[in-house]
Design an enzyme around this catalytic site. Sequence first.
Site, PDB file in Angstrom:
ATOM      1  N   LYS A 184       3.694  -2.963  -6.700  1.00  9.60           N
ATOM      2  CA  LYS A 184       5.077  -2.658  -7.201  1.00  9.60           C
ATOM      3  C   LYS A 184       6.007  -3.508  -6.092  1.00  9.60           C
ATOM      4  CE  LYS A 184       8.802  -1.423  -9.522  1.00  9.60           C
ATOM      5  NZ  LYS A 184       9.234  -2.150 -10.542  1.00  9.60           N
ATOM      6  N   CYS A 222       0.858  -1.218  -0.215  1.00  5.18           N
ATOM      7  CA  CYS A 222      -0.107   0.146   0.032  1.00  5.18           C
ATOM      8  C   CYS A 222       0.974   1.296  -0.117  1.00  5.18           C
ATOM      9  CB  CYS A 222      -0.942   0.018   1.088  1.00  5.18           C
ATOM     10  SG  CYS A 222      -1.700  -1.577   1.403  1.00  5.18           S
ATOM     11  N   ASN A 255       0.353   0.218   6.183  1.00  4.98           N
ATOM     12  CA  ASN A 255       0.834  -0.913   5.047  1.00  4.98           C
ATOM     13  C   ASN A 255       1.506  -2.159   5.722  1.00  4.98           C
ATOM     14  OD1 ASN A 255       1.856  -2.080   2.812  1.00  4.98           O
ATOM     15  ND2 ASN A 255       3.694  -0.752   2.640  1.00  4.98           N
ATOM     16  N   GLY A 256       1.130  -3.333   5.585  1.00  8.02           N
ATOM     17  CA  GLY A 256       1.696  -4.381   6.120  1.00  8.02           C
ATOM     18  C   GLY A 256       0.432  -5.322   6.546  1.00  8.02           C
ATOM     19  N   ARG A 298       1.901   1.408  -6.087  1.00  4.88           N
ATOM     20  CA  ARG A 298       2.162   0.465  -4.987  1.00  4.88           C
ATOM     21  C   ARG A 298       0.978  -0.212  -4.492  1.00  4.88           C
ATOM     22  NH1 ARG A 298       6.976   1.575  -1.628  1.00  4.88           N
ATOM     23  NH2 ARG A 298       5.911   0.334  -0.126  1.00  4.88           N
ATOM     24  N   GLU A 340       2.191 -11.220 -16.673  1.00  6.64           N
ATOM     25  CA  GLU A 340       1.795 -10.424 -15.594  1.00  6.64           C
ATOM     26  C   GLU A 340       1.075  -9.028 -16.097  1.00  6.64           C
ATOM     27  OE1 GLU A 340       4.658  -8.451 -13.136  1.00  6.64           O
ATOM     28  OE2 GLU A 340       6.366  -8.743 -14.740  1.00  6.64           O
ATOM     29  N   HIS A 370       9.568 -33.807 -21.072  1.00  5.28           N
ATOM     30  CA  HIS A 370       8.983 -34.873 -19.842  1.00  5.28           C
ATOM     31  C   HIS A 370       7.890 -34.697 -19.277  1.00  5.28           C
ATOM     32  CE1 HIS A 370      13.360 -36.529 -20.021  1.00  5.28           C
ATOM     33  NE2 HIS A 370      13.707 -35.138 -20.248  1.00  5.28           N
ATOM     34  N   GLU A 411      12.021 -15.155 -17.302  1.00  6.42           N
ATOM     35  CA  GLU A 411      11.641 -13.593 -17.128  1.00  6.42           C
ATOM     36  C   GLU A 411      10.644 -13.386 -18.484  1.00  6.42           C
ATOM     37  OE1 GLU A 411      11.770 -11.811 -14.906  1.00  6.42           O
ATOM     38  OE2 GLU A 411      11.672  -9.470 -15.921  1.00  6.42           O
ATOM     39  N   TRP A 444      -3.622  -1.931  -1.555  1.00  9.90           N
ATOM     40  CA  TRP A 444      -3.558  -3.371  -2.050  1.00  9.90           C
ATOM     41  C   TRP A 444      -4.293  -4.265  -1.040  1.00  9.90           C
ATOM     42  CZ3 TRP A 444      -1.377  -8.056  -1.533  1.00  9.90           C
ATOM     43  CH2 TRP A 444      -1.108  -8.745  -2.553  1.00  9.90           C
ATOM     44  N   LYS A 458       7.108 -11.705 -17.600  1.00  2.26           N
ATOM     45  CA  LYS A 458       6.663 -10.414 -18.132  1.00  2.26           C
ATOM     46  C   LYS A 458       5.406 -10.545 -18.965  1.00  2.26           C
ATOM     47  CE  LYS A 458       8.368  -7.944 -16.450  1.00  2.26           C
ATOM     48  NZ  LYS A 458       9.598  -8.255 -15.413  1.00  2.26           N
TER      49      LYS A 458
END
Length: 610
Positions: A605, A2, A102-103, A27, A489, A505, A482, A76, A486
């Site tokens: 983020k 947040c 935040n947390g 954020r 997301e 496999h 990566e 968030w 990318k």
Amino acid sequence: MCGIVGYIGQEEAAPILLDGLRRLEYRGYDSAGLAIFDPKDGLRVVKSKGRIQALADLTQDGTALKGTMGLGHTRWATHGAPSDLNSHPHMSEDGTFAVVHNGIIENYMEIKEFLQSEGIHFASDTDTEVVAQLMEYYYEGNVLDTVVKVLNRIQGAYALGIVCADCPDRIIAARKDSPLILGCGSGFHLLASDVTAIIKHTREVCYLDDGEIAELTADSFWVYDAYLRPVEKERHHVDWEISAAEKGGYEHFMAKEIIEQPKAFRDTVFPRLQEGRVVLDDLQLTPAYLAAMDKIYIIACGSSYHVGVAAKYTLEKLLRKPVEVTLASEFRYCDPIVTEHTLALVISQSGETIDTLAAMREAKALGARVLAVVNVVGSTIAREADDVLYTWAGPEIAVATTKAYSTQLALVYLIGLYCAERLHTLLPEEYAAIVAELKEIPQKLEQILSNREDIQFFASIYFNHPSIFFIGRNIDYAVGLEGSLKLKEISYIHSEAYAAGELKHGTISLIEPGTLVVALAGCGKLFEKTVSNVVEVKSRGADILGLTTVSRAEELAKTVDHTISVPDTHPLLLPTLEVVPMQLFAYYVALHRGCDIDKPRNLAKSVTVE
Ligand code: F6R
């Protein structure tokens, strides 16, 4: 995750807080709110589900709220769905306190049940509200004493901003495991979870440490420890320009940050190359320490973990020492084998990712020496590590990382060369060849970026594919991880990355006519092997988008449907170049799909909850 911003001074607080929240929106962006002390009406809270714009509309860009002290928050969601009621700030039942957080308050349920049994009514489903209600419960006229009692009662992680209707001349802040910064100005003070929120107003900041409580007035601030003993804080000057955190004419921050990569690489690497040698003044790893080092344990999350995967191949090659790479969220619970001869290489753009921070503390407690690679100056990981090397990428705002990834890789090369020189594991001519190639990378990145129309074209063909696979061997596999992250997301297309030899496999059963496979075949010594794997999926009907170096492009084109090439370079440096077409592909696919590129759904983020 947040974002928090607070202001106390002479100006109207709400417009300043809204501007700060806009800069923090990356954020967390499911809801937002403001608490302002209005001298006429007392403490007023306005909050709303949705983006900051919804809050701005509700408050006429903040002008509808009068008062020179207040708090803002962008959320968030963790506990409780995104909704008006679950948005912060949360108020105590009697309206005396407003709190942003935040947390996660881990023992919130037990506290909530206790307070409910005492007759207190809750308005939200959040863990945060217990802080506001506890403040009211313990309050006997002294806010700081009350804060201490509340902090003693709660467990978990928090950055807290607290205001009290009885003392509108101050804001109280407290932190544990979640960042909080004080901004110092003339006649005003600010509070923020991230320096981007306040840089427009001041460049003088103080970083709160775990367990500290701060009291801000317009003219002064004080910091205390958990027993309210005064703590002397050092002030830091933030020297980057505000324009670095603005879009500068680009449609998205992500596009801007992709384009900035040659500069970010240059800024990170070139000052550390002197007369053909890597000079890392901030690193004190002696030849004796390195000779005794039993292994390097790389700890990171997400894209930073993917840098770690590439780093394992690179560092083992350069140093001939074992390198283990692990997800930070797993590290703490896997009973890791760490000794006082282990070097923990901790990689984090934000320097605040809670899993990485916790794993770093665990590694330290087990005796490891910690070397952190971090982008955000003054962040917790940077401050707690034994050694820190900063990526000088500038602020990264898009949720999906790009230039931070590239510069983290750049530092891995420098660390590898630095250690190899001390361990004598590299011939002087090999060392010189890698240094020479490092100097060429920015210009090669520029070349890739100037040819991005090809990738834009491929994205226009494939943007509707329901599922996309990435395959590659060795460091190509690391880049595939990566590339796949990318893509998924920001475009929400299902995607997986596989070591090319592993596909048969099991996963090859998912390949059917028309499936898109992105094949990374830059790794020279494994080119033929990768091509064999490409043929395996091609013969099952897959469409192949191949990525290789210019010198092999013609050869690869014989097998794949479309070819992307990057300039040739030293094999170990290849990921730095290969990742850029992958970022661009993800970007353009997401653009075609009309996705919210800078703020993908469900993400934030800086991940400051476990
Ligand atoms: C993906 C992304 C995340 C971060 C991860 C770790 O684009 O940005 O996967 O890499 O959350 O964050 P830091 O590096 O800040 O520890």
